[in-house]
Design a protein around this motif. Structure first.
Motif, PDB file in Angstrom:
ATOM      1  N   TRP A  14      -5.658 -62.104  21.184  1.00  0.00           N
ATOM      2  CA  TRP A  14      -6.536 -61.176  20.478  1.00  0.00           C
ATOM      3  C   TRP A  14      -5.974 -59.763  20.460  1.00  0.00           C
ATOM      4  N   ARG A  15      -5.097 -59.429  21.405  1.00  0.00           N
ATOM      5  CA  ARG A  15      -4.424 -58.122  21.348  1.00  0.00           C
ATOM      6  C   ARG A  15      -3.531 -58.042  20.113  1.00  0.00           C
ATOM      7  N   ASP A  16      -2.793 -59.132  19.853  1.00  0.00           N
ATOM      8  CA  ASP A  16      -1.943 -59.163  18.655  1.00  0.00           C
ATOM      9  C   ASP A  16      -2.791 -59.141  17.390  1.00  0.00           C
ATOM     10  N   VAL A  17      -3.926 -59.832  17.420  1.00  0.00           N
ATOM     11  CA  VAL A  17      -4.838 -59.802  16.263  1.00  0.00           C
ATOM     12  C   VAL A  17      -5.242 -58.359  15.995  1.00  0.00           C
ATOM     13  N   ALA A  18      -5.633 -57.641  17.045  1.00  0.00           N
ATOM     14  CA  ALA A  18      -6.067 -56.247  16.891  1.00  0.00           C
ATOM     15  C   ALA A  18      -4.916 -55.347  16.455  1.00  0.00           C
ATOM     16  N   ALA A  19      -3.739 -55.536  17.067  1.00  0.00           N
ATOM     17  CA  ALA A  19      -2.596 -54.661  16.798  1.00  0.00           C
ATOM     18  C   ALA A  19      -2.081 -54.794  15.373  1.00  0.00           C
ATOM     19  N   ALA A  20      -2.280 -55.960  14.769  1.00  0.00           N
ATOM     20  CA  ALA A  20      -1.769 -56.191  13.418  1.00  0.00           C
ATOM     21  C   ALA A  20      -2.559 -55.432  12.362  1.00  0.00           C
ATOM     22  N   GLY A  21      -3.719 -54.911  12.730  1.00  0.00           N
ATOM     23  CA  GLY A  21      -4.503 -54.118  11.784  1.00  0.00           C
ATOM     24  C   GLY A  21      -5.097 -54.918  10.643  1.00  0.00           C
ATOM     25  N   GLN A  22      -5.293 -56.192  10.853  1.00  0.00           N
ATOM     26  CA  GLN A  22      -5.879 -57.036   9.812  1.00  0.00           C
ATOM     27  C   GLN A  22      -7.365 -56.710   9.671  1.00  0.00           C
ATOM     28  N   GLU A  23      -7.866 -56.742   8.474  1.00  0.00           N
ATOM     29  CA  GLU A  23      -9.262 -56.373   8.231  1.00  0.00           C
ATOM     30  C   GLU A  23     -10.171 -57.568   8.468  1.00  0.00           C
ATOM     31  N   ILE A  24     -10.451 -57.825   9.740  1.00  0.00           N
ATOM     32  CA  ILE A  24     -11.350 -58.908  10.109  1.00  0.00           C
ATOM     33  C   ILE A  24     -12.736 -58.310  10.297  1.00  0.00           C
ATOM     34  N   ASP A  25     -13.669 -58.754   9.465  1.00  0.00           N
ATOM     35  CA  ASP A  25     -15.027 -58.217   9.495  1.00  0.00           C
ATOM     36  C   ASP A  25     -15.970 -59.047  10.345  1.00  0.00           C
ATOM     37  N   ASN A 178      -8.534 -72.769   3.922  1.00  0.00           N
ATOM     38  CA  ASN A 178      -8.270 -73.222   5.293  1.00  0.00           C
ATOM     39  C   ASN A 178      -6.798 -73.013   5.645  1.00  0.00           C
ATOM     40  N   LYS A 179      -6.131 -72.140   4.915  1.00  0.00           N
ATOM     41  CA  LYS A 179      -4.695 -71.916   5.085  1.00  0.00           C
ATOM     42  C   LYS A 179      -4.354 -70.471   5.402  1.00  0.00           C
ATOM     43  N   GLY A 180      -5.287 -69.754   6.021  1.00  0.00           N
ATOM     44  CA  GLY A 180      -5.044 -68.353   6.337  1.00  0.00           C
ATOM     45  C   GLY A 180      -4.009 -68.170   7.428  1.00  0.00           C
ATOM     46  N   LYS A 181      -3.297 -67.068   7.369  1.00  0.00           N
ATOM     47  CA  LYS A 181      -2.305 -66.689   8.378  1.00  0.00           C
ATOM     48  C   LYS A 181      -2.761 -65.382   9.015  1.00  0.00           C
ATOM     49  N   ILE A 182      -2.975 -65.430  10.327  1.00  0.00           N
ATOM     50  CA  ILE A 182      -3.453 -64.266  11.066  1.00  0.00           C
ATOM     51  C   ILE A 182      -2.515 -64.029  12.241  1.00  0.00           C
ATOM     52  N   ALA A 183      -1.993 -62.812  12.361  1.00  0.00           N
ATOM     53  CA  ALA A 183      -1.141 -62.467  13.502  1.00  0.00           C
ATOM     54  C   ALA A 183      -1.923 -62.698  14.786  1.00  0.00           C
ATOM     55  N   GLY A 184      -1.274 -63.345  15.763  1.00  0.00           N
ATOM     56  CA  GLY A 184      -1.917 -63.634  17.032  1.00  0.00           C
ATOM     57  C   GLY A 184      -2.513 -65.027  17.111  1.00  0.00           C
ATOM     58  N   ILE A 185      -2.564 -65.711  15.949  1.00  0.00           N
ATOM     59  CA  ILE A 185      -3.093 -67.076  15.905  1.00  0.00           C
ATOM     60  C   ILE A 185      -1.993 -67.978  15.361  1.00  0.00           C
ATOM     61  N   GLY A 186      -1.625 -68.985  16.122  1.00  0.00           N
ATOM     62  CA  GLY A 186      -0.470 -69.807  15.779  1.00  0.00           C
ATOM     63  C   GLY A 186      -0.736 -70.945  14.818  1.00  0.00           C
ATOM     64  N   THR A 187      -1.973 -71.102  14.373  1.00  0.00           N
ATOM     65  CA  THR A 187      -2.311 -72.175  13.432  1.00  0.00           C
ATOM     66  C   THR A 187      -2.874 -71.573  12.162  1.00  0.00           C
ATOM     67  N   ASP A 188      -3.005 -72.403  11.130  1.00  0.00           N
ATOM     68  CA  ASP A 188      -3.743 -71.983   9.949  1.00  0.00           C
ATOM     69  C   ASP A 188      -5.185 -71.687  10.351  1.00  0.00           C
ATOM     70  N   VAL A 189      -5.789 -70.755   9.644  1.00  0.00           N
ATOM     71  CA  VAL A 189      -7.143 -70.298   9.964  1.00  0.00           C
ATOM     72  C   VAL A 189      -8.003 -70.393   8.714  1.00  0.00           C
ATOM     73  N   ASP A 190      -9.260 -70.833   8.902  1.00  0.00           N
ATOM     74  CA  ASP A 190     -10.217 -70.803   7.802  1.00  0.00           C
ATOM     75  C   ASP A 190     -10.569 -69.364   7.489  1.00  0.00           C
ATOM     76  N   LEU A 191     -10.583 -69.029   6.207  1.00  0.00           N
ATOM     77  CA  LEU A 191     -10.910 -67.681   5.768  1.00  0.00           C
ATOM     78  C   LEU A 191     -12.178 -67.682   4.930  1.00  0.00           C
ATOM     79  N   SER A 192     -13.029 -66.708   5.180  1.00  0.00           N
ATOM     80  CA  SER A 192     -14.266 -66.543   4.411  1.00  0.00           C
ATOM     81  C   SER A 192     -14.389 -65.078   4.026  1.00  0.00           C
ATOM     82  N   ARG A 193     -15.220 -64.833   3.034  1.00  0.00           N
ATOM     83  CA  ARG A 193     -15.537 -63.450   2.664  1.00  0.00           C
ATOM     84  C   ARG A 193     -17.019 -63.303   2.431  1.00  0.00           C
ATOM     85  N   LYS A 194     -17.512 -62.085   2.626  1.00  0.00           N
ATOM     86  CA  LYS A 194     -18.908 -61.797   2.344  1.00  0.00           C
ATOM     87  C   LYS A 194     -19.167 -61.904   0.851  1.00  0.00           C
TER      88      LYS A 194
END
Length: 195
Positions: A14-25, A178-194
């Motif tokens: 989660w440190r890498d997730v935060a450091a990457a500056g990705q806009e996770i809401d 279901n093919k999102g790429k997020i720094a700090g996560i080594g697998t594909d990630v499900d992505l959603s939006r508001k």
């Protein structure tokens, strides 16, 4: 962007997730598994989120995949889920009931209604009815989910370029990939939006 996470995503930095500056809401974690015990990484992920990205997200919630097809079984399942979350000090903005195919068979409309009512009743008894929400796919929204439930916040899964006709349901999130790429996560990630 919202992401949903379970033990299937492995250990997350989660440190890498935060450091990457990705806009996770928002982040939605799997609550409990089929045996009504917490997902083995839920506490680890919950704490990682609180320590690293809680200031940037609007929602920290849980989803619960249901293995019930009748009211009584679903009520017990929902109560055990709520107890597990409370026993581990895990607070949530919403609890998304995940209704979809399992054991090779779709729900009938009557079964879905019974399970949804059981979860609503369990959350009401716990003083958390306002946090009850639904996760479902587009096919279920059209065929299985009774329109009486359309007023609930709905997280709609449809991996497509367009959400399509939502039949007047209160769609709050659209899971579009279901093919999102997020720094700090080594697998594909499900992505959603508001919505």
């Amino acid at each position: 962007m919202y992401i949903d996470i379970s033990s299937h995503n492995g250990a997350i930095n989660w440190r890498d997730v935060a450091a990457a500056g990705q806009e996770i809401d928002g982040v939605i974690l799997r609550a409990t598994t089929k045996n009504n015990k917490l997902d083995v990484r839920t506490v680890e992920n919950y704490n990682g989120i609180l320590q690293n990205i809680s200031g940037q997200i609007d929602e920290l919630s849980f989803y619960k995949f249901s293995y019930a097809r009748d009211y009584v079984t679903a009520r017990v399942e929902a109560m055990k889920c709520l107890i597990e979350l409370a026993d581990h000090g895990l607070h949530f903005d919403r609890l998304y009931l995940d209704l979809e195919l399992w054991d090779g068979r779709d729900y009938t409309k009557d079964e879905a209604n019974a399970v949804m009512l059981a979860y609503a009743d369990a959350l009401k008894a716990a003083g958390k009815l306002d946090r009850f929400a639904l996760y479902t796919n587009y096919d279920y929204l059209k065929r299985i989910i009774d329109p009486i439930w359309y007023k609930l916040p709905v997280w709609l899964a449809r991996w497509s370029n367009a959400m399509g006709d939502t039949m007047g349901a209160n769609i709050v999130l659209w899971q579009y990939s279901n093919k999102g790429k997020i720094a700090g996560i080594g697998t594909d990630v499900d992505l959603s939006r508001k919505v």
